[in-house]
Motif scaffolding. Structure first.
Motif, short mmCIF file in Angstrom:
data_model
loop_
_atom_site.label_atom_id
_atom_site.label_comp_id
_atom_site.label_asym_id
_atom_site.label_seq_id
_atom_site.Cartn_x
_atom_site.Cartn_y
_atom_site.Cartn_z
N GLU A 164 1.55 27.62 22.82
CA GLU A 164 0.14 27.31 23.09
C GLU A 164 -0.31 27.81 24.45
O GLU A 164 0.50 28.05 25.34
CB GLU A 164 -0.07 25.78 23.07
CG GLU A 164 0.45 25.07 21.85
CD GLU A 164 1.95 24.75 21.94
OE1 GLU A 164 2.58 25.02 22.99
OE2 GLU A 164 2.48 24.24 20.95
N VAL A 165 -1.64 27.91 24.60
CA VAL A 165 -2.23 28.14 25.92
C VAL A 165 -2.08 26.83 26.70
O VAL A 165 -2.43 25.76 26.21
CB VAL A 165 -3.73 28.51 25.79
CG1 VAL A 165 -4.37 28.62 27.16
CG2 VAL A 165 -3.89 29.80 24.99
N LEU A 166 -1.54 26.94 27.92
CA LEU A 166 -1.19 25.73 28.68
C LEU A 166 -2.18 25.46 29.81
O LEU A 166 -2.80 26.38 30.35
CB LEU A 166 0.22 25.88 29.27
CG LEU A 166 1.33 26.12 28.24
CD1 LEU A 166 2.66 26.35 28.95
CD2 LEU A 166 1.44 24.97 27.26
N VAL A 167 -2.29 24.18 30.16
CA VAL A 167 -3.09 23.75 31.31
C VAL A 167 -2.14 23.09 32.31
O VAL A 167 -1.36 22.22 31.93
CB VAL A 167 -4.17 22.74 30.86
CG1 VAL A 167 -4.94 22.20 32.06
CG2 VAL A 167 -5.11 23.38 29.85
N HIS A 168 -2.17 23.54 33.55
CA HIS A 168 -1.27 23.03 34.59
C HIS A 168 0.19 22.96 34.12
O HIS A 168 0.81 21.90 34.12
CB HIS A 168 -1.72 21.64 35.06
CG HIS A 168 -3.09 21.66 35.66
ND1 HIS A 168 -3.48 22.55 36.64
CD2 HIS A 168 -4.19 20.90 35.41
CE1 HIS A 168 -4.72 22.35 36.97
NE2 HIS A 168 -5.20 21.37 36.22
N TYR A 172 4.25 19.91 34.08
CA TYR A 172 5.08 19.56 32.93
C TYR A 172 6.49 20.15 33.05
O TYR A 172 7.49 19.48 32.79
CB TYR A 172 4.40 20.03 31.64
CG TYR A 172 5.18 19.68 30.40
CD1 TYR A 172 5.28 18.35 29.97
CD2 TYR A 172 5.84 20.65 29.66
CE1 TYR A 172 6.01 18.01 28.85
CE2 TYR A 172 6.57 20.33 28.52
CZ TYR A 172 6.66 19.01 28.13
OH TYR A 172 7.39 18.67 27.01
N LEU A 173 6.57 21.42 33.47
CA LEU A 173 7.88 22.07 33.57
C LEU A 173 8.78 21.38 34.60
O LEU A 173 9.98 21.25 34.39
CB LEU A 173 7.69 23.55 33.94
CG LEU A 173 7.10 24.40 32.81
CD1 LEU A 173 6.47 25.67 33.35
CD2 LEU A 173 8.18 24.74 31.79
N HIS A 174 8.17 20.92 35.69
CA HIS A 174 8.95 20.20 36.70
C HIS A 174 9.38 18.83 36.19
O HIS A 174 10.42 18.31 36.55
CB HIS A 174 8.14 20.05 37.99
CG HIS A 174 8.03 21.33 38.75
ND1 HIS A 174 6.95 21.64 39.56
CD2 HIS A 174 8.85 22.41 38.82
CE1 HIS A 174 7.13 22.84 40.09
NE2 HIS A 174 8.27 23.33 39.66
N LYS A 175 8.55 18.26 35.35
CA LYS A 175 8.84 16.93 34.80
C LYS A 175 10.05 16.96 33.86
O LYS A 175 10.82 16.00 33.82
CB LYS A 175 7.61 16.43 34.04
CG LYS A 175 7.66 15.00 33.66
CD LYS A 175 6.62 14.21 34.45
CE LYS A 175 6.74 12.75 34.15
NZ LYS A 175 6.16 11.93 35.19
N ILE A 176 10.21 18.05 33.10
CA ILE A 176 11.28 18.04 32.08
C ILE A 176 12.66 17.76 32.70
O ILE A 176 13.31 16.81 32.24
CB ILE A 176 11.28 19.36 31.25
CG1 ILE A 176 9.94 19.53 30.52
CG2 ILE A 176 12.43 19.36 30.24
CD1 ILE A 176 9.80 20.87 29.81
N PRO A 177 13.21 18.49 33.66
CA PRO A 177 12.73 19.71 34.26
C PRO A 177 13.32 20.94 33.54
O PRO A 177 14.37 20.86 32.92
CB PRO A 177 13.33 19.64 35.68
CG PRO A 177 14.64 18.94 35.47
CD PRO A 177 14.48 18.03 34.28
N ALA A 178 12.59 22.08 33.69
CA ALA A 178 13.09 23.35 33.15
C ALA A 178 13.05 24.39 34.25
O ALA A 178 12.22 24.31 35.16
CB ALA A 178 12.22 23.79 31.98
N ASN A 179 13.95 25.38 34.16
CA ASN A 179 13.99 26.44 35.17
C ASN A 179 13.05 27.60 34.88
O ASN A 179 12.77 28.40 35.77
CB ASN A 179 15.41 27.03 35.28
CG ASN A 179 16.42 26.00 35.70
OD1 ASN A 179 17.30 25.61 34.92
ND2 ASN A 179 16.28 25.50 36.91
N PRO A 191 -5.06 32.54 32.39
CA PRO A 191 -5.09 32.25 33.84
C PRO A 191 -4.09 31.19 34.30
O PRO A 191 -3.61 31.24 35.43
CB PRO A 191 -6.54 31.77 34.07
CG PRO A 191 -7.33 32.40 32.96
CD PRO A 191 -6.41 32.49 31.78
N SER A 192 -3.76 30.23 33.43
CA SER A 192 -2.87 29.14 33.88
C SER A 192 -1.47 29.64 34.22
O SER A 192 -0.68 28.90 34.84
CB SER A 192 -2.80 28.04 32.83
OG SER A 192 -2.23 28.54 31.64
#
Ligand code: G3P
Ligand code: MG
Length: 242
Positions: A164-168, A172-179, A191-192
């Motif tokens: 999907e097109v993501l917003v901020h 979210y990536l830091h929350k998982i976290p993912a590299n 743009p995001s």
């Protein structure tokens, strides 16, 4: 820009077979991507779909079949008669192909439909036993699975997959976290993505078989693409002019 052979060199070879992986292993590309499911007896197997219907001469769900049953089927003829006799590879057999190469190995965990209880632990056991921790990126649309990978082994690189097109996305990536962020082509040029690129987190985009799209992604700052045609894309993109 780095190039990953998607499902092996799957444009010219049957996807996720040893033939496709041997071709990828021969090529001077950065890495290879492949998909992992779990058979009824717990064996880790490399195949894209939940069922064997599309890419073999058989039918049924991987989760309901033992490795012995799965190995009875032909995974080459659907693609071309010349590949008759290709069987479904185990994860171990695929890792063997890349044992003595330098390719980065992107293992995609396909637990986003069937949860495959115990799959994460089995994949990590195999990688750790083979001392391949620094060579792998574990990705999934099942973000709980990559969260679990980090909990079990914080040193293994992980990536969250998105369509999907993501917003901020960074929050979210830091929350998982993912590299890293692995994302479908159209969503990768929105743009995001700028905040991710600026942060230095790698963005890798699938599936890119078109030269114009690949060059646009390179100019945008995308770190890598997954392509079914790694040899062609490697020669198109290796020139500094591109
Ligand atoms: O891992 C990148 C890409 O393979 C994700 O989509 O459906 O081809 O596994 P899919
Ligand atoms: Mg995949």
């Amino acid at each position: 820009m780095e190039i990953f052979a998607h499902r092996g060199a799957s444009g010219n070879f049957p996807e996720n077979t040893i033939a496709a992986f041997k071709e990828a292993a021969r090529l001077p590309v950065f890495g290879v991507e492949f998909d992992v499911h779990m058979a009824a007896d717990g064996e880790l197997v490399v195949i894209h779909d939940e069922s064997i219907d599309r890419t073999s001469d058989g039918t049924g769900y991987v989760k309901d079949m033992s490795i012995a049953d799965l190995k009875k089927h032909d995974f080459g003829s659907w693609f071309s008669p010349g590949f008759q006799g290709e069987t479904i590879p185990t994860l171990s057999e695929v890792l063997d192909v890349f044992d003595s190469t330098n390719h980065k190995l992107n293992i995609e965990l396909k637990s986003d439909i069937f949860p495959y209880e115990g799959m994460v632990e089995k994949v990590l056991d195999l990688i750790e036993t083979r001392r391949m921790e620094s060579r792998v990126i574990i990705s999934s649309f099942d973000h709980a699975a990559i969260q679990f990978v980090k909990q079990l082994n914080p040193h293994i690189e992980t990536a969250a997959l998105f369509m999907e097109v993501l917003v901020h996305p960074l929050d979210y990536l830091h929350k998982i976290p993912a590299n890293a962020l692995h994302i479908l082509f159209p969503a990768a040029i929105r743009p995001s993505m700028a905040e991710v690129i600026k942060s230095g987190m790698p963005i890798r985009t699938f599936t890119v078989n078109d030269e114009t799209y690949a060059k646009t992604l390179k100019q945008t700052g995308i770190q890598a693409i997954f392509t079914d045609y790694p040899e062609k894309m490697n020669s198109l993109l290796s020139s500094n002019k591109n």
